[in-house]
Each structure stands twice: as C-alpha cells, then as structure tokens.
Design a protein around this motif. Sequence first.
Motif, PDB file in Angstrom:
ATOM      1  N   LYS A  52       0.809  -1.218   0.000  1.00  0.00           N
ATOM      2  CA  LYS A  52       0.000   0.000   0.000  1.00  0.00           C
ATOM      3  C   LYS A  52       0.844   1.271   0.000  1.00  0.00           C
ATOM      4  O   LYS A  52       0.397   2.314  -0.499  1.00  0.00           O
ATOM      5  N   MET A  53       2.047   1.231   0.552  1.00  0.00           N
ATOM      6  CA  MET A  53       2.898   2.419   0.498  1.00  0.00           C
ATOM      7  C   MET A  53       3.251   2.758  -0.946  1.00  0.00           C
ATOM      8  O   MET A  53       3.321   3.940  -1.316  1.00  0.00           O
ATOM      9  N   ALA A  56       0.346   4.374  -2.622  1.00  0.00           N
ATOM     10  CA  ALA A  56       0.089   5.738  -2.153  1.00  0.00           C
ATOM     11  C   ALA A  56       0.993   6.777  -2.815  1.00  0.00           C
ATOM     12  O   ALA A  56       0.757   7.984  -2.660  1.00  0.00           O
ATOM     13  N   CYS A  79      -1.727   4.302   3.399  1.00  0.00           N
ATOM     14  CA  CYS A  79      -0.797   3.168   3.355  1.00  0.00           C
ATOM     15  C   CYS A  79      -1.261   2.014   4.236  1.00  0.00           C
ATOM     16  O   CYS A  79      -0.524   1.024   4.392  1.00  0.00           O
ATOM     17  N   LYS A 139      -6.769   3.783   1.337  1.00  0.00           N
ATOM     18  CA  LYS A 139      -6.272   3.633  -0.036  1.00  0.00           C
ATOM     19  C   LYS A 139      -7.300   4.156  -1.031  1.00  0.00           C
ATOM     20  O   LYS A 139      -6.954   4.846  -2.010  1.00  0.00           O
ATOM     21  N   LEU A 225       6.384   9.620   2.711  1.00  0.00           N
ATOM     22  CA  LEU A 225       5.555   8.527   3.204  1.00  0.00           C
ATOM     23  C   LEU A 225       6.259   7.769   4.332  1.00  0.00           C
ATOM     24  O   LEU A 225       5.618   7.353   5.304  1.00  0.00           O
ATOM     25  N   VAL A 229       4.568   7.442   8.072  1.00  0.00           N
ATOM     26  CA  VAL A 229       4.324   6.113   8.636  1.00  0.00           C
ATOM     27  C   VAL A 229       5.082   5.951   9.949  1.00  0.00           C
ATOM     28  O   VAL A 229       4.556   5.427  10.934  1.00  0.00           O
ATOM     29  N   ILE A 236      -1.398   2.961  10.662  1.00  0.00           N
ATOM     30  CA  ILE A 236      -1.051   1.914   9.711  1.00  0.00           C
ATOM     31  C   ILE A 236      -1.869   0.658   9.965  1.00  0.00           C
ATOM     32  O   ILE A 236      -2.192  -0.097   9.047  1.00  0.00           O
ATOM     33  N   LYS A 257       4.620  -4.098   6.489  1.00  0.00           N
ATOM     34  CA  LYS A 257       3.189  -4.088   6.171  1.00  0.00           C
ATOM     35  C   LYS A 257       2.797  -5.493   5.734  1.00  0.00           C
ATOM     36  O   LYS A 257       3.478  -6.112   4.922  1.00  0.00           O
TER      37      LYS A 257
END
Length: 334
Positions: A52-53, A56, A79, A139, A225, A229, A236, A257
């Motif tokens: 997801k990072m 993003a 993320c 997201k 990012l 995070v 998260i 993640k």
Amino acid sequence: MLTRQPLVVEVLRGHVVESVHQVMVAVVSEAGHLLHGWGNTNYATYPRSAIKMLQALPLIESGAADKFELKDEWLALACASHRGEPKHLEALSAWAHKIGVAESALACGPHLPYNEAAAHEFIRHNKKPTAFCNNCAGKHLALISTCLHLGEDYHGYEKHDHAAQKRLRNILTETMKVDHGKIPEGIDGCGIQTYAVPLQAIAIGMSTFINQHTNERRKQAAQRLTRVVTSNPFYIAGSDDFATSVIQKTQGRAIIKGGAEGVFAGFLPDKKVAFALKVADGAGRAAQFAASQVLLHLGGMNLDEGKALSKFTQPHITNWKGDMVGTLRIAKPQ
C-alpha cells in the motif's frame, strides 16, 4: 545467504509438531539486488495489502496531498490496513469531508472493524459497518483524492480501465520492474486489481523507500511517506497490531506491512535493505512469526526490542483458559 530451501515454521503443541508452514523470503539491496533468499524468490504471488505504500505514491507525486492539505495521519491511512478503531473512522470521515465526497463514493465493501473491541461496540449498539470500516478505506480515499486533483471523474475508479488503475499499474511497473500490463491479475478484497508478481519484485518495489538514486520527485515522495508512517504507526493498523508495534518499538528503523494470504513486505532505512515474504499455504500466524524472525536476522530489531515484542517474536499457543500449550519455531535445516 541464498538457499533453495524455504524457511519452515513449525507449530508445536506440547512436544509434537502439529503444523508446518513453508515460507519463501527475498531480501534486496537499495539497488534491488538479491542479497538473501530462502526458497523460490521468483514465486509469483499477489502482494495484496503489503504494498500500500507503493500504491500511495501517486497521492504525493501528483500534488493531491498538498492541494488538499492532507494531514499526516490521513497519508498514513493511505498506506494502511486500519483496524476500524474510533480514531481511524474519525480521521477517514474528516478526510472525506475535506475533499468533499460522501462515504458512499468509496467502492470498498463494508465489514466489521478488525479491532475486537471496536467490533463489539458496533454489535452492542446494533450499528451496521460502513465503507470507512473497510481496512482499505484510506487507499480508496487516496485514489479519489488524486482523481479530484487531476480533474478526473472518480466514479468507477476501481475499474480496470479507469485512469486511477492505469496510474497504479504504471507506478507498480516502475518500482517493481515488472510490466503490470502483461501479468495475471485478480480482484483484491477491497475491489481493485491486484497483480501476481515474483516475490523478489515485491522486495524490489519496497526498495523504492531506501533508494537514494531514483528521480527527485520519487525520492521526496518516498521519504515523505516513510516519515508519516514512522510518525503515525497507529494509523497503519492499530492497537496491539504487529506492524504498528514493530514501527513504534523500532522508531521506524523497521517499516513493515502485511497482506492477506501470508504476505509481508517492508524495508529497513538504516540497513538499506528491503524484503518480501510469502507463506505457501497463506497462514497469517506463520507470516507474522516469520517476518519477526527476518527482522531479527537483518538487524531491523535488536534483541531488547525482540524481547519487548515477545508476543510476536516468541508467540505461544494457548488454550481457552490462557495456559501455554505450545509454541512456534523456525525448523533447523535438514
């Protein structure tokens, strides 16, 4: 270390091995070169929520995050696989209000919060879960925000041919070095496309966040990012979650993640390495334990941090009374 033998997680009840899980792991350098590998590092799998990072990045690179003055916790939610706690839902509602869209704009289906206490609150008050409860809601708001900033109609943003999905394919192609227009795809739990890529490619994608030799726009977006995070690990995932706990305890020296079906990915900014792992049978508890052992092996956590996170690094099997009746371990190579 490179070996064709996968890591093997054994689940013991008493002194008997009750379950066995094979785990494939790829560890790469800042430049994406394979440094360590266990098992088939070219195993093709869906990364699911573990990347997801990467998904993003367009939110930052397009200028949407700055245009809408998005808060850091909102960027962290972009993320995230959040657990549906009140602060998560409040932040998502505020973000949607900021960009002027209704919750009904999100294409992800509702589910009860992953956090048990939050789920009990919904049940106790006979509240129906909404799209914001979906762990991928951040997201989806990121995709909508980017569309709005670029002047695109966001309706249908989850569809394969929408500009939002083309943008995701482009960013994943660039970062993973695999053409996402030519590989098998499926539909993720939240309703958008997910693509089957070699495990090593997932790790290469995550190396984006430690790569100092990429273009300046990509580098600045990745650094931003990473910062949000590190500063907002609760967003998260949530309370008592493995990923949140690791990021908190290491103060961002390890960013990880998880994704469905036994996938984990992450990077160690100080060590300049990134990794991805996949449990062959998709077992989540084996993935979490294997990820903790990879972090210890790579120096992403020190021994004191590992002890402080013993719930994850030395997990116990308990009965319903709470008595310890078993444990997990990495099997010794034959």
